[in-house]
Scaffold this motif. Structure first.
Motif, short mmCIF file in Angstrom:
data_model
loop_
_atom_site.label_atom_id
_atom_site.label_comp_id
_atom_site.label_asym_id
_atom_site.label_seq_id
_atom_site.Cartn_x
_atom_site.Cartn_y
_atom_site.Cartn_z
N ASP A 13 40.71 26.76 25.43
CA ASP A 13 40.82 26.47 24.00
C ASP A 13 39.47 26.75 23.34
N GLN A 14 39.49 27.49 22.25
CA GLN A 14 38.25 27.87 21.57
C GLN A 14 38.09 27.18 20.21
N ARG A 15 38.92 26.21 19.92
CA ARG A 15 38.82 25.52 18.63
C ARG A 15 37.46 24.85 18.46
N GLY A 16 36.91 24.99 17.26
CA GLY A 16 35.61 24.42 16.96
C GLY A 16 34.44 25.32 17.27
N ARG A 17 34.71 26.51 17.82
CA ARG A 17 33.63 27.44 18.19
C ARG A 17 33.53 28.57 17.18
N SER A 18 32.31 28.99 16.91
CA SER A 18 32.04 30.11 16.02
C SER A 18 31.63 31.32 16.85
N VAL A 19 32.28 32.44 16.62
CA VAL A 19 32.09 33.64 17.44
C VAL A 19 31.81 34.83 16.53
N LEU A 36 40.29 35.63 21.05
CA LEU A 36 39.51 34.45 20.69
C LEU A 36 40.13 33.73 19.50
N ALA A 37 40.61 34.50 18.52
CA ALA A 37 41.24 33.90 17.34
C ALA A 37 42.53 33.20 17.73
N GLU A 38 43.29 33.78 18.64
CA GLU A 38 44.54 33.15 19.09
C GLU A 38 44.28 31.83 19.80
N ARG A 39 43.07 31.67 20.35
CA ARG A 39 42.73 30.41 21.02
C ARG A 39 42.03 29.44 20.08
N GLY A 40 41.93 29.79 18.79
CA GLY A 40 41.44 28.85 17.80
C GLY A 40 40.00 29.00 17.35
N ALA A 41 39.28 30.00 17.83
CA ALA A 41 37.89 30.18 17.41
C ALA A 41 37.81 30.68 15.98
N HIS A 42 36.72 30.35 15.29
CA HIS A 42 36.38 31.01 14.04
C HIS A 42 35.69 32.31 14.43
N ARG A 61 46.23 38.36 12.29
CA ARG A 61 47.04 37.26 11.76
C ARG A 61 48.53 37.45 12.05
N VAL A 62 48.92 38.62 12.51
CA VAL A 62 50.31 38.82 12.91
C VAL A 62 50.65 37.93 14.10
N THR A 63 49.71 37.83 15.06
CA THR A 63 49.93 37.00 16.24
C THR A 63 49.21 35.66 16.14
N ALA A 64 48.29 35.53 15.20
CA ALA A 64 47.57 34.27 15.01
C ALA A 64 47.53 33.96 13.51
N PRO A 65 48.66 33.55 12.94
CA PRO A 65 48.75 33.37 11.48
C PRO A 65 47.78 32.34 10.91
N ASP A 66 47.35 31.40 11.72
CA ASP A 66 46.42 30.37 11.24
C ASP A 66 44.97 30.68 11.63
N ALA A 67 44.72 31.90 12.06
CA ALA A 67 43.37 32.26 12.53
C ALA A 67 42.33 32.08 11.44
N ILE A 96 25.99 29.65 16.42
CA ILE A 96 26.90 30.68 16.92
C ILE A 96 27.12 30.38 18.40
N ASP A 97 28.34 30.02 18.74
CA ASP A 97 28.63 29.66 20.13
C ASP A 97 28.69 30.89 21.03
N LEU A 98 29.08 32.00 20.44
CA LEU A 98 29.28 33.20 21.23
C LEU A 98 28.98 34.44 20.40
N LEU A 99 28.03 35.23 20.86
CA LEU A 99 27.71 36.51 20.23
C LEU A 99 28.09 37.61 21.21
N ILE A 100 29.02 38.47 20.79
CA ILE A 100 29.49 39.54 21.66
C ILE A 100 29.05 40.89 21.10
N ASN A 101 28.12 41.51 21.79
CA ASN A 101 27.63 42.83 21.42
C ASN A 101 28.57 43.88 22.00
N ASN A 102 29.62 44.17 21.26
CA ASN A 102 30.64 45.08 21.73
C ASN A 102 30.50 46.49 21.15
N ALA A 103 30.08 46.60 19.91
CA ALA A 103 30.09 47.90 19.22
C ALA A 103 29.23 48.92 19.94
N GLY A 104 29.72 50.15 19.94
CA GLY A 104 28.96 51.24 20.55
C GLY A 104 29.48 52.56 20.01
#
Length: 313
Positions: A13-19, A36-42, A61-67, A96-104
């Motif tokens: 569960d990722q609720r309450g976390r900022s990513v 991450l959004a589907e598990r409740g993260a911001h 939001r199609v799969t996580a309407p309350d994201a 920031i609970d999680l910073l993901i450097n994905n872009a390339g």
């Protein structure tokens, strides 16, 4: 006992976390943000194109309407954009609970940014600067993580990280070589960041992942992955051996949320020389694990970006 395979059912569960996820509008970044959004993260979608960020949020939001989703414009090849994005996030997020450097990115022809190969700027110098400017926000999280997405290219015969000719004035530019060097630098960076976090006795950890042969739009500016590699025999990589982007993103997800991850861990697919399979901890190799190489890269990144890290709480 090790798990047979790590899947989405393992994501806590990722609720309450900022990513913050860079490059979240498509491919691996989109799938990471979606999970991450589907598990409740911001989730903050850090993207170069605001319209594509908006479209990605709508798709999530199609799969996580309350994201809880927001975005920030970020061009990792532009120092002003990096500082502006980091400044905006600092105003919006206390931690920031999680910073993901994905872009390339991958560029078929040599292009310079302030005298440095654009591939290296986008893939390594930009993430280094962005992370450094936000590090205090990650340190403020009770269990903050920085995850950097590398590639399996460090295992394709590279024996050194070359930092002495980033403008390619003394050797011919090779697009695959330039990309491989930048992604090896990503892995070196993650491990060096962990050394410095450990030395500072920080609770924050740094980890890395690579997606294997994920089927994404990577290299679209050079004719797709096959066009980028420039080799017809490598079409197998985007054919029978390719894995869906959602599966490729699982290595990033495991590095990001698995409670068993330790600082300096590197995750990749477990089969077919890292091109397919499920996330598992793997050996980063002797070049990436060399502390002297890490220190040399760090000094170069500080010099070229003007960003110096502060590890204070």
């Amino acid at each position: 006992m090790a798990r047979a395979r790590w899947t989405t059912t393992e994501i806590p569960d990722q609720r309450g976390r900022s990513v913050v996820v860079t490059g979240a509008n498509s491919g691996l970044g989109f799938e990471t943000a979606r999970m991450l959004a589907e598990r409740g993260a911001h989730v903050v979608l850090a993207c170069r194109n605001p319209e594509r960020a908006t479209a990605a949020a709508e798709a999530i939001r199609v799969t996580a309407p309350d994201a809880e989703l927001s975005s920030v414009q970020l061009d990792l090849a532009d120092a002003q954009s990096i500082r502006a994005a980091a400044g905006e996030l600092r105003e919006r997020l206390a931690r920031i609970d999680l910073l993901i450097n994905n872009a390339g990115a991958a560029f078929g022809e040599l292009s310079l940014v302030d005298g440095i190969d654009r591939t290296f700027v986008t893939n390594q110098l930009g993430p280094f600067a962005f992370t450094g400017l936000l590090l205090d926000r990650v340190l403020a999280a009770p269990a903050g993580r920085v995850v950097t997405v590398s590639s399996n290219v460090p295992f394709q015969g590279l024996t050194e990280l070359e930092l002495d000719d980033l403008a390619y004035t003394r050797r011919a530019y090779g697009r695959w070589h330039a990309y491989s060097q930048s992604k090896l630098a990503n892995l070196v960076f993650a491990l060096e960041l962990q050394r410095r976090l450990t030395a500072a006795d920080a609770k924050t950890i740094a980890a890395a992942a690579h997606p294997g042969g994920a089927d994404t739009s990577f290299g679209s500016n050079t004719g797709g992955l096959v066009g980028f590699l420039g080799s017809k025999p490598l079409r197998w990589l985007t054919g029978s051996l390719a894995i869906p982007a959602a599966q490729g993103a699982l290595t990033t997800m495991r590095a990001a949320v698995d409670p068993e991850v330790r600082g300096g861990d590197f995750y990749g697919p477990d089969r077919v020389k890292g091109f397919r399979g499920w996330p598992t901890r793997i050996d980063p190799g002797p070049v990436a694990g060399d502390a002297e190489v890490g220190a040399r890269l760090w000094a170069a990144c500080e010099q070229y970006t003007g960003v110096e890290y502060s590890f204070g709480a």
